[in-house]
Each structure stands twice: as structure tokens, then as C-alpha cells.
Design an enzyme around this catalytic site. Structure first.
Site, PDB file in Angstrom:
ATOM      1  N   HIS A  72       0.840  -1.199   0.000  1.00  0.00           N
ATOM      2  CA  HIS A  72       0.000   0.000   0.000  1.00  0.00           C
ATOM      3  C   HIS A  72       0.876   1.250   0.000  1.00  0.00           C
ATOM      4  CE1 HIS A  72      -3.828  -2.052   1.826  1.00  0.00           C
ATOM      5  NE2 HIS A  72      -3.415  -2.602   0.702  1.00  0.00           N
ATOM      6  N   TYR A 200      -9.388   4.810   7.520  1.00  0.00           N
ATOM      7  CA  TYR A 200      -9.598   5.166   8.913  1.00  0.00           C
ATOM      8  C   TYR A 200     -10.692   6.221   8.958  1.00  0.00           C
ATOM      9  CZ  TYR A 200      -5.093   2.953  10.072  1.00  0.00           C
ATOM     10  OH  TYR A 200      -4.052   2.069  10.237  1.00  0.00           O
ATOM     11  N   PRO A 292      -4.103  -0.347  18.654  1.00  0.00           N
ATOM     12  CA  PRO A 292      -3.885  -0.805  17.282  1.00  0.00           C
ATOM     13  C   PRO A 292      -4.078   0.270  16.216  1.00  0.00           C
ATOM     14  CG  PRO A 292      -5.990  -1.586  18.103  1.00  0.00           C
ATOM     15  CD  PRO A 292      -5.300  -0.948  19.264  1.00  0.00           C
ATOM     16  N   LYS A 296       1.295  -0.464  15.155  1.00  0.00           N
ATOM     17  CA  LYS A 296       2.691  -0.481  15.608  1.00  0.00           C
ATOM     18  C   LYS A 296       3.086  -1.707  16.422  1.00  0.00           C
ATOM     19  CE  LYS A 296       3.636   3.259  13.584  1.00  0.00           C
ATOM     20  NZ  LYS A 296       4.272   3.069  12.268  1.00  0.00           N
ATOM     21  N   TYR A 384       3.933   6.649  10.107  1.00  0.00           N
ATOM     22  CA  TYR A 384       3.113   5.503   9.737  1.00  0.00           C
ATOM     23  C   TYR A 384       3.941   4.427   9.035  1.00  0.00           C
ATOM     24  CZ  TYR A 384      -1.109   2.935   8.495  1.00  0.00           C
ATOM     25  OH  TYR A 384      -2.072   1.961   8.401  1.00  0.00           O
TER      26      TYR A 384
END
Length: 390
Positions: A72, A200, A292, A296, A384
Site C-alpha cells: 500500500h 480510517y 492498534p 505499531k 506511519y
């Protein structure tokens, strides 16, 4: 039994540490209280940072991940239904890979067994001893009776509920903790993901996440109350809530179907300091837990054991204690940065019951800045895809 490094815990942290040590010519034995089938079947997260992917590939573990993993280059953030993409690849030159922790675990087990590694499964009454001396040991019981492993060092990779961290005297360890006032309700379904990338969602009704395990296996989460009961959430209700929180674009295309797994996960942030106690070292969930939201958990475990494997290699190869002495400090620097990011991202996306309207307006302003500012997007993307190893 005798080995150089005794590893408590046969999850990804312990398995990867054993694999990395083997490549350095260092012997290890893994002691795991669960069965192999249980370990391989545990459903966990599956977003791998660029550094994690690179390490697995460099150490001969990347073949199946390269075939089946989903790379991704970005993620999407839905704000009250309006979707905004953050281009991770353009901002950092890096990406993330969706490849389930279950699959990583299977690959590691196959690699260790193929190399002749020793993994003891279904070990009852595991305990650690003498880690403040030069003769540490691990004891457990099997159907054949009591067993003992003598080693030079102990690696506590046995997770949040393991025995290693609680074995440290209370006065020598400090635990920092934050418990979040909500849970995640997750479902796994044999349906096509609603998007090619993770979504998200921040919504007045609460957080949602659209994720996947493959092109035909979807993983979804919604924020729920602490006292949630699975019986109160049939599949149809979950799908309806996901459509609302993810927004009209996702609602128009989402493929629904019966769940094949449904679970509730609490959210907490935990850090235990230090991560070294004489000849015992904590790694992964044994030392820290992250919510979550930032993906990580597994990646921090990989970072820990990478640093720890280097430290052991310096000791056995060069007779140097520098890496061992600096392990805790090096690992904790990355841990706390990951905690900061996961806490911050969680704070922007979730609904906090009882919060004044002012707080929601601040969330929206923060998310608008994140998605509208290249500088803010770059800082987010850098965290990220994964910060450098310590």
C-alpha cells in the site's frame, strides 16, 4: 538442556529473534506454553512497516510475503464520510505491506524448523530463574515431567500476560499505562475489501476501520462501548454501522457477508521500563502495548528483537557488552515515539463519551490540518511507514 539464549514465547518476537540469532551462529531454544496450532491460528494485525518488510526479506523470510502481501502506497482518512488520501509513497518514498501476523508466524516457524531450531510447545508452569546471576535458567513442565534449560541470557518474548515481566521484583520496574474508554469490535469476512487501501474513519458515531487480509478477505472494526456484548451485534447491525461511519462512497460499494470471526479488543498503552534486568531482556508485548490505531504492535516487536539480536551478536562474537548495556535505552526511544503516534492518532479518530462539543471541533480541525497540509501529512506518513530502527 543447554543453549546460549533461552527464549520464552513462540510468537513472532521470539521466533524472529531465534531466526536472527541462528544467522549469527548463536544457539537458542524457544519455550512456548501454547500448541503450535494455537500459535499459528491467532488472528492479529497485519500492517507491516517498510523496515519490517525489508528485514524479513533480507533474512530470507520474504518469498511468500512478496507473493501474497498487499503493498500500500497510501491510506485514506474519512472525516464524517468525506475521504482524503495520504500518499505515503510520494511523501516518504516508502510504503506499508498488508500481510497478516498469522502468516508471518507461519513463515518463521517453517524457517526455524527447517534450520533445525528447537521449539518446545505446550510447556506448562514456565518460570525464569537466576537472571541476576551468571547462570540463568528457564524451567517448565511437560508430560515427561519437569524440564530445565540453562542459558547465558533469557529473552522474554512471552507477551503481555507472560511470566517474564511479572518475575521482576516490583521495585526494579516501572510501568506506565493508559486505558482507553472504549473497545474495538472486529469482524473478519470472506468479502472483497471496500477499498484498495485502509480507510480510517472519524465520525460523530465513533471510529471505524476498513482493512483487509487479502483480495478476498476483509477485516473491519468499529469503536464500541467497554461493556459491549457480541450477542447485541449481529452481522447486519455491524454492516449498517460500518456503512454509516465509513461514509456514502463506501456504503455504495461495500460487499457484505457473514462474519467468519468476531471479537472485541480493548485499547491500552503500556510501557515497562527498563527492558533489561541482569541477563534477562524483555521484547515486544512483554515490554509494551500500543493501541492498534497506529499499526505499531508487531513492528515494535520486530524493532526490539533486531536491536537485541545485534547486541547478542556483539557479545558472543566480539566479547563486547556495549550493545547489551544500551539495549533498553535504544529500544525505548522508538517505543515512546510509537506510543506518541498511536495515542495521537487514536485521539483524533475516536468519539469520547461526555466530551464537550469543543473537543470534537478540535478533532475536526486537527484532521483538516493533517489532510490539507503537506508538512502535516509528511510527519504523519513518516511515522506511519516506520521510524528508523534504534
Amino acid at each position: 538442556m543447554r543453549t546460549q539464549v533461552g527464549i520464552v514465547g513462540g510468537g513472532p518476537a521470539g521466533l524472529l529473534l531465534s531466526h536472527l540469532l541462528h544467522r549469527q551462529g548463536i544457539d537458542s531454544v524457544i519455550v512456548e506454553r501454547r500448541s503450535r496450532a494455537y500459535v499459528e491460528g491467532r488472528i492479529r494485525a497485519g500492517v507491516l512497516e517498510q523496515g519490517t518488510v525489508d528485514l524479513l526479506a533480507e533474512t530470507g523470510l520474504g518469498a511468500r510475503m512478496a507473493r501474497e502481501g498487499l503493498v500500500h502506497g497510501g491510506i485514506e482518512i474519512a472525516i464524517d464520510g468525506a475521504r482524503h488520501r495520504i500518499d505515503l509513497a510520494a511523501l516518504t518514498g516508502k510504503s506499508v505491506t498488508v500481510y497478516g501476523q498469522t502468516e508471518v508466524t507461519k513463515d518463521l516457524i517453517e524457517a526455524r524448523l527447517a534450520a533445525g531450531g528447537t521449539i518446545v510447545y505446550e510447556a506448562d508452569e514456565v518460570s525464569v530463574h537466576g537472571f541476576d546471576s551468571d547462570t540463568p535458567s528457564i524451567r517448565w513442565r511437560t508430560a515427561d515431567g519437569p524440564q530445565e534449560l540453562h542459558c547465558d541470557f533469557i529473552a522474554g518474548c512471552d507477551g503481555f500476560h507472560g511470566v517474564c515481566r511479572p518475575s521482576v521484583p516490583a521495585g526494579r520496574i516501572r510501568t506506565y499505562e493508559r486505558v482507553y474508554p472504549f473497545n474495538w469490535l472486529g469482524i473478519l469476512s470472506q468479502t472483497e475489501p471496500v477499498s484498495d487501501e485502509l480507510i480510517y474513519a472519524s465520525h460523530d458515531r465513533g471510529f471505524a476501520l476498513a482493512s483487509m487480509r487479502s483480495h478476498a478477505l476483509s477485516r473491519y472494526y468499529i469503536q464500541c462501548d467497554l461493556d459491549v456484548k457480541l450477542d447485541d451485534w449481529p452481522d447486519e447491525r455491524i454492516w449498517d454501522e460500518l456503512k454509516t461511519r465509513l461514509g456514502p462512497e463506501a456504503a455504495a460499494t461495500i460487499e457484505t457477508g457473514p462474519s467468519i470471526e468476531k471479537s472485541v479488543a480493548p485499547l491500552r498503552s503500556v510501557v515497562a521500563e527498563p527492558m533489561r534486568f541482569g541477563r534477562m531482556f524483555l521484547a515486544g508485548d512483554a515490554a509494551h502495548i500500543v493501541p492498534p490505531t497506529g499499526a505499531k504492535g508487531l513492528n515494535l516487536a520486530v524493532a526490539d528483537v533486531r536491536v537485541l539480536a545485534e547486541a547478542f551478536a556483539e557479545h558472543f562474537r566480539d566479547g563486547s557488552s556495549a550493545g547489551i548495556d544500551s539495549y533498553s535505552e535504544r529500544a525505548l526511544k522508538r517505543v515512546w515515539k510509537a506510543q506518541r503516534f498511536s495515542w495521537w492518532f487514536s485521539a483524533q479518530l475516536h468519539r469520547y463519551d461526555g466530551a464537550e462539543p469543543f473537543a470534537r471541533r478540535l478533532q475536526l480541525a486537527e484532521l483538516d490540518y493533517l489532510t490539507g497540509s503537506e508538512a502535516a501529512s509528511h510527519a504523519f506518513a513518516e511515522n506511519y511507514v516506520g521510524l528508523p530502527f534504534g
